[in-house]
Design a protein around this motif. Structure first.
Motif, PDB file in Angstrom:
ATOM      1  N   ILE A 241      69.632  56.426  21.551  1.00 38.60           N
ATOM      2  CA  ILE A 241      68.165  56.457  21.595  1.00 38.60           C
ATOM      3  C   ILE A 241      67.612  55.682  20.401  1.00 38.60           C
ATOM      4  O   ILE A 241      68.076  55.853  19.271  1.00 38.60           O
ATOM      5  CB  ILE A 241      67.621  57.898  21.525  1.00 38.60           C
ATOM      6  CG1 ILE A 241      68.322  58.797  22.529  1.00 38.60           C
ATOM      7  CG2 ILE A 241      66.114  57.917  21.753  1.00 38.60           C
ATOM      8  CD1 ILE A 241      67.939  60.253  22.376  1.00 38.60           C
ATOM      9  N   ARG A 242      66.593  54.876  20.651  1.00 37.49           N
ATOM     10  CA  ARG A 242      65.902  54.205  19.550  1.00 37.49           C
ATOM     11  C   ARG A 242      65.056  55.219  18.783  1.00 37.49           C
ATOM     12  O   ARG A 242      64.459  56.121  19.369  1.00 37.49           O
ATOM     13  CB  ARG A 242      65.022  53.068  20.080  1.00 37.49           C
ATOM     14  CG  ARG A 242      65.834  51.893  20.612  1.00 37.49           C
ATOM     15  CD  ARG A 242      64.933  50.791  21.120  1.00 37.49           C
ATOM     16  NE  ARG A 242      65.714  49.638  21.553  1.00 37.49           N
ATOM     17  CZ  ARG A 242      66.028  48.609  20.775  1.00 37.49           C
ATOM     18  NH1 ARG A 242      65.621  48.594  19.505  1.00 37.49           N
ATOM     19  NH2 ARG A 242      66.750  47.620  21.242  1.00 37.49           N
ATOM     20  N   THR A 243      64.997  55.059  17.480  1.00 34.75           N
ATOM     21  CA  THR A 243      64.314  56.048  16.640  1.00 34.75           C
ATOM     22  C   THR A 243      62.831  56.146  16.955  1.00 34.75           C
ATOM     23  O   THR A 243      62.225  57.204  16.764  1.00 34.75           O
ATOM     24  CB  THR A 243      64.510  55.706  15.157  1.00 34.75           C
ATOM     25  OG1 THR A 243      64.163  54.327  14.937  1.00 34.75           O
ATOM     26  CG2 THR A 243      65.950  55.915  14.737  1.00 34.75           C
ATOM     27  N   GLN A 244      62.224  55.074  17.450  1.00 32.18           N
ATOM     28  CA  GLN A 244      60.799  55.140  17.787  1.00 32.18           C
ATOM     29  C   GLN A 244      60.539  56.181  18.869  1.00 32.18           C
ATOM     30  O   GLN A 244      59.511  56.866  18.855  1.00 32.18           O
ATOM     31  CB  GLN A 244      60.298  53.765  18.245  1.00 32.18           C
ATOM     32  CG  GLN A 244      60.125  52.770  17.103  1.00 32.18           C
ATOM     33  CD  GLN A 244      59.532  51.454  17.571  1.00 32.18           C
ATOM     34  OE1 GLN A 244      59.304  51.251  18.772  1.00 32.18           O
ATOM     35  NE2 GLN A 244      59.269  50.548  16.630  1.00 32.18           N
ATOM     36  N   PRO A 321      72.080  61.042  12.651  1.00 32.73           N
ATOM     37  CA  PRO A 321      71.516  59.898  11.931  1.00 32.73           C
ATOM     38  C   PRO A 321      71.692  58.590  12.703  1.00 32.73           C
ATOM     39  O   PRO A 321      72.730  58.347  13.313  1.00 32.73           O
ATOM     40  CB  PRO A 321      72.313  59.884  10.621  1.00 32.73           C
ATOM     41  CG  PRO A 321      72.733  61.309  10.431  1.00 32.73           C
ATOM     42  CD  PRO A 321      72.981  61.836  11.807  1.00 32.73           C
ATOM     43  N   ALA A 322      70.657  57.770  12.660  1.00 27.74           N
ATOM     44  CA  ALA A 322      70.653  56.525  13.427  1.00 27.74           C
ATOM     45  C   ALA A 322      71.282  55.382  12.631  1.00 27.74           C
ATOM     46  O   ALA A 322      71.269  55.374  11.403  1.00 27.74           O
ATOM     47  CB  ALA A 322      69.222  56.162  13.819  1.00 27.74           C
ATOM     48  N   LYS A 323      71.816  54.424  13.378  1.00 25.12           N
ATOM     49  CA  LYS A 323      72.325  53.190  12.791  1.00 25.12           C
ATOM     50  C   LYS A 323      71.203  52.161  12.807  1.00 25.12           C
ATOM     51  O   LYS A 323      70.555  51.939  13.831  1.00 25.12           O
ATOM     52  CB  LYS A 323      73.524  52.683  13.592  1.00 25.12           C
ATOM     53  CG  LYS A 323      74.095  51.371  13.084  1.00 25.12           C
ATOM     54  CD  LYS A 323      75.255  50.907  13.966  1.00 25.12           C
ATOM     55  CE  LYS A 323      75.797  49.565  13.506  1.00 25.12           C
ATOM     56  NZ  LYS A 323      76.912  49.104  14.378  1.00 25.12           N
ATOM     57  N   SER A 324      70.966  51.525  11.680  1.00 25.06           N
ATOM     58  CA  SER A 324      69.878  50.555  11.579  1.00 25.06           C
ATOM     59  C   SER A 324      70.193  49.309  12.401  1.00 25.06           C
ATOM     60  O   SER A 324      71.291  48.752  12.334  1.00 25.06           O
ATOM     61  CB  SER A 324      69.664  50.168  10.113  1.00 25.06           C
ATOM     62  OG  SER A 324      68.645  49.204  10.016  1.00 25.06           O
ATOM     63  N   ILE A 325      69.210  48.882  13.205  1.00 28.75           N
ATOM     64  CA  ILE A 325      69.368  47.655  13.987  1.00 28.75           C
ATOM     65  C   ILE A 325      68.315  46.614  13.603  1.00 28.75           C
ATOM     66  O   ILE A 325      68.371  45.480  14.067  1.00 28.75           O
ATOM     67  CB  ILE A 325      69.306  47.932  15.505  1.00 28.75           C
ATOM     68  CG1 ILE A 325      68.000  48.636  15.888  1.00 28.75           C
ATOM     69  CG2 ILE A 325      70.508  48.748  15.944  1.00 28.75           C
ATOM     70  CD1 ILE A 325      67.829  48.817  17.391  1.00 28.75           C
ATOM     71  N   THR A 328      62.863  47.975  10.818  1.00 29.58           N
ATOM     72  CA  THR A 328      61.967  49.079  11.189  1.00 29.58           C
ATOM     73  C   THR A 328      62.523  49.974  12.292  1.00 29.58           C
ATOM     74  O   THR A 328      61.853  50.914  12.699  1.00 29.58           O
ATOM     75  CB  THR A 328      60.611  48.516  11.658  1.00 29.58           C
ATOM     76  OG1 THR A 328      60.832  47.642  12.780  1.00 29.58           O
ATOM     77  CG2 THR A 328      59.928  47.757  10.535  1.00 29.58           C
ATOM     78  N   GLU A 329      63.718  49.673  12.783  1.00 25.60           N
ATOM     79  CA  GLU A 329      64.213  50.402  13.953  1.00 25.60           C
ATOM     80  C   GLU A 329      65.690  50.752  13.784  1.00 25.60           C
ATOM     81  O   GLU A 329      66.464  50.013  13.161  1.00 25.60           O
ATOM     82  CB  GLU A 329      64.023  49.538  15.209  1.00 25.60           C
ATOM     83  CG  GLU A 329      64.478  50.183  16.513  1.00 25.60           C
ATOM     84  CD  GLU A 329      63.633  51.361  16.940  1.00 25.60           C
ATOM     85  OE1 GLU A 329      63.676  52.381  16.218  1.00 25.60           O
ATOM     86  OE2 GLU A 329      62.948  51.280  17.967  1.00 25.60           O
ATOM     87  N   GLY A 330      66.068  51.909  14.319  1.00 23.10           N
ATOM     88  CA  GLY A 330      67.457  52.330  14.348  1.00 23.10           C
ATOM     89  C   GLY A 330      67.816  52.838  15.726  1.00 23.10           C
ATOM     90  O   GLY A 330      66.957  52.986  16.598  1.00 23.10           O
ATOM     91  N   ILE A 331      69.098  53.106  15.928  1.00 24.26           N
ATOM     92  CA  ILE A 331      69.555  53.638  17.211  1.00 24.26           C
ATOM     93  C   ILE A 331      70.623  54.687  16.950  1.00 24.26           C
ATOM     94  O   ILE A 331      71.479  54.527  16.070  1.00 24.26           O
ATOM     95  CB  ILE A 331      70.079  52.512  18.137  1.00 24.26           C
ATOM     96  CG1 ILE A 331      70.285  53.032  19.559  1.00 24.26           C
ATOM     97  CG2 ILE A 331      71.335  51.866  17.566  1.00 24.26           C
ATOM     98  CD1 ILE A 331      70.479  51.936  20.587  1.00 24.26           C
TER      99      ILE A 331
END
Length: 383
Positions: A241-244, A321-325, A328-331
């Motif tokens: 899932i995208r963090t947004q 925790p998300a991985k930065s892509i 401004t956005e992570g997944i």
């Protein structure tokens, strides 16, 4: 023996998991040498869970029940299990007798299923809460404690659960049939799931015997109330899932809810994300995956049966925790889990157990059948 992990990610002492669990019979469970552990009394658990800093989910070595050589030894483990459900509503079950290879194989077949094309999965769609079988696409379900269909519909529109599932019931039901994919599309899937269903049912029966002893009932008290296998095997896939998306109000992989039946046997992968509400502080705490264990929690019907002596605790699934892509956005990583929802017989009347009420302790709930309660909750959850 009971040991535990704390609410944080630091581990307390943990019994090494059995490398090969071949059956549920006492003869087939061998005990492995373990290091000495500091004993933590039942009273200590009650004290610890009153604060978030010391909150812990008990880790219970179930081989002590399966291989017990005396009634006293059985009773000790039974008391530990029931105390865990009284104070937390959740336990980790170690040395439970389900082989690790079987769990891995079931996860593998589950992953293969969710990789099927969307059009093939959609042909197996979930259709009726009385059946509770079939494929549930992303966003169709919104688990919540609300029983108001209109409120749930608003929640689903605003923040649907970010998961897809496959629901499987007993395969010999005359009224409701499982929605199996074609063998050519998912080789070995049906056989694997039916074998796992049967294995989980057998473990659930033994756990219920322990619960009966822990509640000072006859060990076989629940036997004729749970033998029809009115259960639900749920395969779950949580995509990245995208963090947004996760920043939306109320958004989670699975919203806060309790389970409907007697027990849930949860098999987690290493990604994690399950959080359990501390019943005393009302704050959510992580249920960190422990390899080789099953997370077991009490459901609503067991809580009603026991007049809330045993807790049906709220829990949810949040994204790790998300991985930065980008800047401004992570997944987040994908997650898999398998839940076996254990239920009493469909027509079983869930009325307060005779030793869970009396002078000064009134019955909290009117009697209800398993089918009435579960179908009612499911009907409001899906669209």
């Amino acid at each position: 023996m009971v040991v535990a992990i704390s609410a944080g990610l630091s581990w307390r002492t943990i019994t090494p998991a059995i490398c090969s669990r071949r059956a549920l019979s006492a003869a087939s469970i061998r005990r492995l040498p373990t290091r000495p552990h500091p004993r933590r009394s039942l009273a200590t658990l009650a004290e610890d869970v009153r604060s978030d800093s010391n909150f812990r989910i008990p880790l219970i070595d179930f081989s002590k029940f399966l291989t017990a050589t005396s009634q006293a030894e059985k009773q000790h483990t039974a008391d530990e299990i029931v105390n865990g459900f009284k104070e937390v509503g959740f336990i980790y079950l170690d040395n439970h007798g389900i082989p690790d290879d079987l769990v891995r194989h079931t996860f593998h077949k589950s992953a293969e299923f969710f990789r099927l094309p969307a059009d093939l999965k959609s042909k197996l769609a979930w259709e009726d809460p009385r059946s509770n079988r079939g494929y549930v696409q992303l966003g169709r379900e919104r688990v919540t404690q609300s029983a108001d269909p209109a409120e749930i519909a608003k929640l689903r529109e605003k923040a649907p659960d970010c998961k897809e599932t496959m629901e499987i019931g007993r395969d010999w039901d005359k009224m409701w049939k499982n929605q199996w994919p074609q063998e050519s599309d998912a080789p070995g899937f049906k056989d694997a799931m039916l074998h796992f269903f049967k294995t989980c049912h057998e473990l659930h029966v033994v756990i219920m015997r322990a619960i009966a002893l822990g509640l000072n009932l006859d060990e076989m008290f629940f036997e004729d109330k749970i033998h029809e296998q009115y259960h639900n095997l749920r395969l779950l896939s949580y995509p990245p899932i995208r963090t947004q998306m996760l920043q939306r109000d109320g958004q989670a992989r699975a919203g806060a809810h309790s389970d409907y039946g007697t027990l849930t046997l949860l098999f987690q992968d290493a990604v994690g994300g399950l959080e359990v509400e501390n019943p005393h502080t009302k704050h959510f705490q992580p249920a960190t995956p422990i390899p080789g264990t099953i997370v077991v929690n009490a459901g609503d019907l067991l809580s009603r049966w026991s007049n809330d002596v045993l807790r049906s605790t709220l829990h949810r699934v949040v994204a790790p925790p998300a991985k930065s892509i980008s800047a401004t956005e992570g997944i987040t990583p994908a997650r898999q889990s398998i839940a076996f929802f254990c239920n009493p017989n469909g027509g079983a009347e869930i009325a307060c157990l005779p030793n869970c009420y009396g002078p000064g302790r009134e019955q909290k709930y009117v009697p209800v059948t398993t089918e009435q309660y579960i179908v009612g909750r499911l009907a409001a959850t899906y669209h």
